[in-house]
Design a protein around this motif. Structure first.
Motif, PDB file in Angstrom:
ATOM      1  N   PRO A   1       0.847  -1.237  -0.010  1.00 49.53           N
ATOM      2  CA  PRO A   1       0.064   0.094   0.025  1.00 49.53           C
ATOM      3  C   PRO A   1       0.747   1.354   0.087  1.00 49.53           C
ATOM      4  O   PRO A   1       1.889   1.292   0.246  1.00 49.53           O
ATOM      5  N   GLY A   2       0.369   2.183  -0.275  1.00 47.15           N
ATOM      6  CA  GLY A   2       0.863   3.709  -0.578  1.00 47.15           C
ATOM      7  C   GLY A   2      -0.059   4.570  -1.293  1.00 47.15           C
ATOM      8  O   GLY A   2      -0.827   5.041  -0.776  1.00 47.15           O
ATOM      9  N   PRO A   3       0.188   4.620  -2.396  1.00 50.31           N
ATOM     10  CA  PRO A   3       1.515   4.003  -3.221  1.00 50.31           C
ATOM     11  C   PRO A   3       2.699   4.807  -2.873  1.00 50.31           C
ATOM     12  O   PRO A   3       2.717   6.146  -2.785  1.00 50.31           O
ATOM     13  N   ARG A   4       4.018   4.136  -3.148  1.00 45.70           N
ATOM     14  CA  ARG A   4       5.324   4.921  -3.070  1.00 45.70           C
ATOM     15  C   ARG A   4       5.987   4.425  -4.294  1.00 45.70           C
ATOM     16  O   ARG A   4       6.125   3.405  -4.561  1.00 45.70           O
ATOM     17  N   THR A   5       6.222   5.685  -4.975  1.00 47.68           N
ATOM     18  CA  THR A   5       6.844   5.249  -6.504  1.00 47.68           C
ATOM     19  C   THR A   5       8.153   5.768  -6.333  1.00 47.68           C
ATOM     20  O   THR A   5       8.509   6.961  -6.225  1.00 47.68           O
ATOM     21  N   LEU A   6       9.032   4.697  -6.873  1.00 49.71           N
ATOM     22  CA  LEU A   6      10.675   5.041  -7.071  1.00 49.71           C
ATOM     23  C   LEU A   6      10.784   5.309  -8.644  1.00 49.71           C
ATOM     24  O   LEU A   6      10.670   4.307  -9.510  1.00 49.71           O
ATOM     25  N   LEU A   7      11.442   6.378  -8.752  1.00 51.62           N
ATOM     26  CA  LEU A   7      11.703   6.795 -10.362  1.00 51.62           C
ATOM     27  C   LEU A   7      12.996   6.288 -10.533  1.00 51.62           C
ATOM     28  O   LEU A   7      13.959   6.957  -9.810  1.00 51.62           O
ATOM     29  N   GLY A   8      13.458   5.839 -11.815  1.00 54.14           N
ATOM     30  CA  GLY A   8      14.731   5.518 -12.133  1.00 54.14           C
ATOM     31  C   GLY A   8      15.324   6.731 -12.605  1.00 54.14           C
ATOM     32  O   GLY A   8      14.742   7.524 -13.072  1.00 54.14           O
ATOM     33  N   ARG A   9      16.628   6.893 -12.154  1.00 52.03           N
ATOM     34  CA  ARG A   9      17.503   8.154 -12.360  1.00 52.03           C
ATOM     35  C   ARG A   9      18.536   7.980 -13.438  1.00 52.03           C
ATOM     36  O   ARG A   9      19.567   8.886 -13.558  1.00 52.03           O
ATOM     37  N   GLY A  10      18.534   6.649 -13.826  1.00 51.65           N
ATOM     38  CA  GLY A  10      19.804   6.341 -14.941  1.00 51.65           C
ATOM     39  C   GLY A  10      21.098   6.292 -14.082  1.00 51.65           C
ATOM     40  O   GLY A  10      22.119   6.713 -14.890  1.00 51.65           O
ATOM     41  N   LEU A  11      21.143   5.899 -12.839  1.00 57.68           N
ATOM     42  CA  LEU A  11      22.195   5.731 -12.302  1.00 57.68           C
ATOM     43  C   LEU A  11      23.263   4.634 -12.623  1.00 57.68           C
ATOM     44  O   LEU A  11      22.471   3.582 -12.903  1.00 57.68           O
ATOM     45  N   PRO A  12      24.687   4.734 -12.505  1.00 58.72           N
ATOM     46  CA  PRO A  12      25.385   3.466 -12.579  1.00 58.72           C
ATOM     47  C   PRO A  12      25.346   2.602 -11.532  1.00 58.72           C
ATOM     48  O   PRO A  12      24.500   2.660 -10.560  1.00 58.72           O
ATOM     49  N   ASP A  13      25.762   1.295 -11.798  1.00 60.24           N
ATOM     50  CA  ASP A  13      25.589   0.192 -10.850  1.00 60.24           C
ATOM     51  C   ASP A  13      26.432   0.588  -9.501  1.00 60.24           C
ATOM     52  O   ASP A  13      27.632   1.364  -9.580  1.00 60.24           O
ATOM     53  N   PRO A  14      25.960   0.354  -8.496  1.00 58.93           N
ATOM     54  CA  PRO A  14      26.689   0.804  -7.214  1.00 58.93           C
ATOM     55  C   PRO A  14      27.873   0.194  -7.056  1.00 58.93           C
ATOM     56  O   PRO A  14      28.133  -0.818  -7.560  1.00 58.93           O
ATOM     57  N   GLU A  15      28.961   0.817  -6.377  1.00 58.58           N
ATOM     58  CA  GLU A  15      30.095   0.080  -6.161  1.00 58.58           C
ATOM     59  C   GLU A  15      30.185  -0.757  -5.180  1.00 58.58           C
ATOM     60  O   GLU A  15      29.099  -1.067  -4.458  1.00 58.58           O
ATOM     61  N   VAL A  16      30.922  -2.056  -5.292  1.00 60.49           N
ATOM     62  CA  VAL A  16      31.018  -3.010  -4.339  1.00 60.49           C
ATOM     63  C   VAL A  16      31.662  -2.521  -3.003  1.00 60.49           C
ATOM     64  O   VAL A  16      33.009  -1.806  -3.302  1.00 60.49           O
ATOM     65  N   ARG A  17      31.454  -2.840  -1.885  1.00 58.75           N
ATOM     66  CA  ARG A  17      32.166  -2.634  -0.727  1.00 58.75           C
ATOM     67  C   ARG A  17      31.950  -3.636   0.288  1.00 58.75           C
ATOM     68  O   ARG A  17      31.270  -4.553   0.112  1.00 58.75           O
ATOM     69  N   SER A  18      32.627  -3.393   1.545  1.00 56.35           N
ATOM     70  CA  SER A  18      32.964  -4.505   2.634  1.00 56.35           C
ATOM     71  C   SER A  18      31.329  -4.180   3.067  1.00 56.35           C
ATOM     72  O   SER A  18      30.824  -2.977   3.333  1.00 56.35           O
ATOM     73  N   VAL A  19      31.245  -5.420   3.928  1.00 55.02           N
ATOM     74  CA  VAL A  19      29.858  -5.226   4.649  1.00 55.02           C
ATOM     75  C   VAL A  19      29.899  -4.454   5.793  1.00 55.02           C
ATOM     76  O   VAL A  19      30.690  -4.419   6.631  1.00 55.02           O
ATOM     77  N   GLY A  20      28.878  -3.493   5.753  1.00 56.93           N
ATOM     78  CA  GLY A  20      29.045  -2.568   6.836  1.00 56.93           C
ATOM     79  C   GLY A  20      27.889  -2.966   8.102  1.00 56.93           C
ATOM     80  O   GLY A  20      27.483  -4.164   8.142  1.00 56.93           O
ATOM     81  N   ARG A  21      27.632  -1.996   8.911  1.00 53.60           N
ATOM     82  CA  ARG A  21      26.659  -2.300  10.082  1.00 53.60           C
ATOM     83  C   ARG A  21      25.244  -2.660   9.558  1.00 53.60           C
ATOM     84  O   ARG A  21      24.560  -3.683  10.287  1.00 53.60           O
ATOM     85  N   TYR A  22      24.844  -2.127   8.509  1.00 56.19           N
ATOM     86  CA  TYR A  22      23.372  -2.227   7.968  1.00 56.19           C
ATOM     87  C   TYR A  22      23.443  -3.135   6.582  1.00 56.19           C
ATOM     88  O   TYR A  22      24.287  -2.717   5.798  1.00 56.19           O
ATOM     89  N   LEU A  23      22.423  -3.974   6.582  1.00 52.65           N
ATOM     90  CA  LEU A  23      22.228  -4.455   5.203  1.00 52.65           C
ATOM     91  C   LEU A  23      20.687  -4.222   4.819  1.00 52.65           C
ATOM     92  O   LEU A  23      19.990  -4.178   5.834  1.00 52.65           O
TER      93      LEU A  23
END
Length: 397
Positions: A248-270
């Motif tokens: 429910p919501g609705p909540r809509t996330l629009l694409g912004r054409g971002l590049p793939d995220p960088e890979v990093r070490s596991v932080g405190r939150y997933l």
């Protein structure tokens, strides 16, 4: 058709009320009793319809489902009422006042459109399905806005309507159909029909490849309560637009054409992105919202050192990171007094139930934990933690 004709008689409608809510275990006794006063064929039809209404309550709500008429395929293939209502509201907000609903099924989308004040031509070539759609429009008091027509959708003139909605059949005699060109009618026909209309929406399976989305269309993936329900191709709005909508919501996330995220070490939150976000390939947008990166280039888990509020992903606080090892996990759970274990996986062949059975200690404690079976930098890994909730307003939404 005969069953529906029987049920729509005064005797049939009265019998439907009498058998409403009959439990499966009681059907034989109820059938035996009712056959003393009603024809066996009518009793069988009423009990079958009561069973379908009970199944349909999850999609349509108990009140509507208790008044509507269903076919087995109609229950299986119809749009969930919350999703149909969202789409109808989007049509209304775009200024649409009339829609040609092609492949209308038992009328779920037509009902939502009519309730949004939109006039609907509902078309289906199957006589029983069209009859059910007509009966549902009558039962819900919407017959004045819904014109049901039994016809081949490829032969219907939609020129006088503001918009077209097409929901091709995606199931055949052997089950679900994955090839869009094997839909009935094929996706290519539906696209041609959409391009002729001022505005159109085509409902497709959520697994549709992104490369199969026409350049003229915007694509939207929709989830309800965390379950991905469908994808919709929109024509006449914003070509190339990509979005994930959460109900429910609705909540809509629009694409912004971002590049793939960088890979990093596991932080405190997933962060576990919603399925619609993943299907829409918008994990990068979520990673940007929570100032995070990926735990592995092939896995849609986002990790961050910050707990930031986002409706598009579930957050977990990670306490342990271990190479995959059932014995080590079992020892850790025993030490922590864990008796309730939630297992999530992405990029692992291990079955959650099997791991739960092997890892939970015999002397189960009062605590709970969540284990993620995944890959980190290509290596099979277990991440152990618990749900985390950001303070409202602590981050972007």
């Amino acid at each position: 058709m005969n069953d529906l004709d029987l049920l729509l008689t005064p005797e049939g409608l009265a019998l439907l009320d009498e058998v409403r809510g009959t439990a499966p275990a009681d059907e034989l006794a109820v059938a035996t009793r009712q056959r003393r006063e009603h024809p066996a064929e009518l009793v069988s039809a009423a009990l079958g319809q009561a069973r379908l209404r009970q199944r349909a309550a999850a999609k349509f709500g108990a009140e509507d489902a208790g008044r509507m008429f269903f076919t087995p395929n109609g229950v299986e293939q119809s749009t969930r009422a919350s999703v149909a209502a969202y789409r109808a509201e989007r049509f209304r907000a775009l200024g649409v006042r009339s829609v040609a609903d092609l492949c209308c099924g038992i009328g779920g989308d037509a009902i939502a459109l009519a309730r949004a004040g939109i006039r609907v031509l509902a078309v289906d070539r199957d006589p029983l399905t069209a009859a059910a759609a007509r009966a549902n429009a009558d039962a819900l008091g919407l017959a004045g806005l819904i014109d049901v027509r039994e016809a081949d959708v490829t032969e219907v003139d939609t020129a006088s309507y503001d918009a077209v909605f097409v929901d091709p059949a995606r199931r055949g005699g052997r089950g679900r159909i994955f090839d869009p060109e094997a839909y009935s009618p094929p996706l290519s026909w539906a696209v041609r029909a959409a391009l002729k209309a001022p505005l159109a929406a085509l409902k497709v399976a959520p697994g549709i490849p992104h490369e199969a989305v026409p350049a003229a269309a915007g694509a939207e993936w929709i989830s309800d309560g965390g379950d991905v329900k469908e994808a919709v191709l929109w024509f006449g709005t914003a070509p190339g637009d990509v979005r994930a909508t959460l109900l429910p919501g609705p909540r809509t996330l629009l694409g912004r054409g971002l590049p793939d995220p960088e890979v990093r070490s596991v932080g405190r939150y997933l962060y576990e992105p919603d399925g619609a976000v993943i299907r829409a390939h918008l994990v990068a947008e979520v990673a940007q919202e929570v100032a995070g990166g990926l735990v592995d280039p092939t896995i849609a888990y986002v990790t961050s050192d910050s707990l930031l509020a986002t409706p598009y992903a579930s957050a977990y606080e990670i306490t342990d990171q271990l190479p995959f090892n059932v014995k080590k996990l079992k020892a850790l759970l025993r030490e922590r007094g864990v008796g309730i274990l939630t297992v999530k996986k992405r990029g692992s062949a291990v079955e959650p139930e099997e791991l739960r059975r092997k890892a939970l200690p015999k002397q189960q404690g009062p605590n709970s934990a969540t284990v993620f079976l995944t890959r980190v930098a290509g290596a099979p890994t277990m991440l152990i933690g618990a749900p985390a909730t950001a303070v409202t307003g602590a981050g972007p939404s």
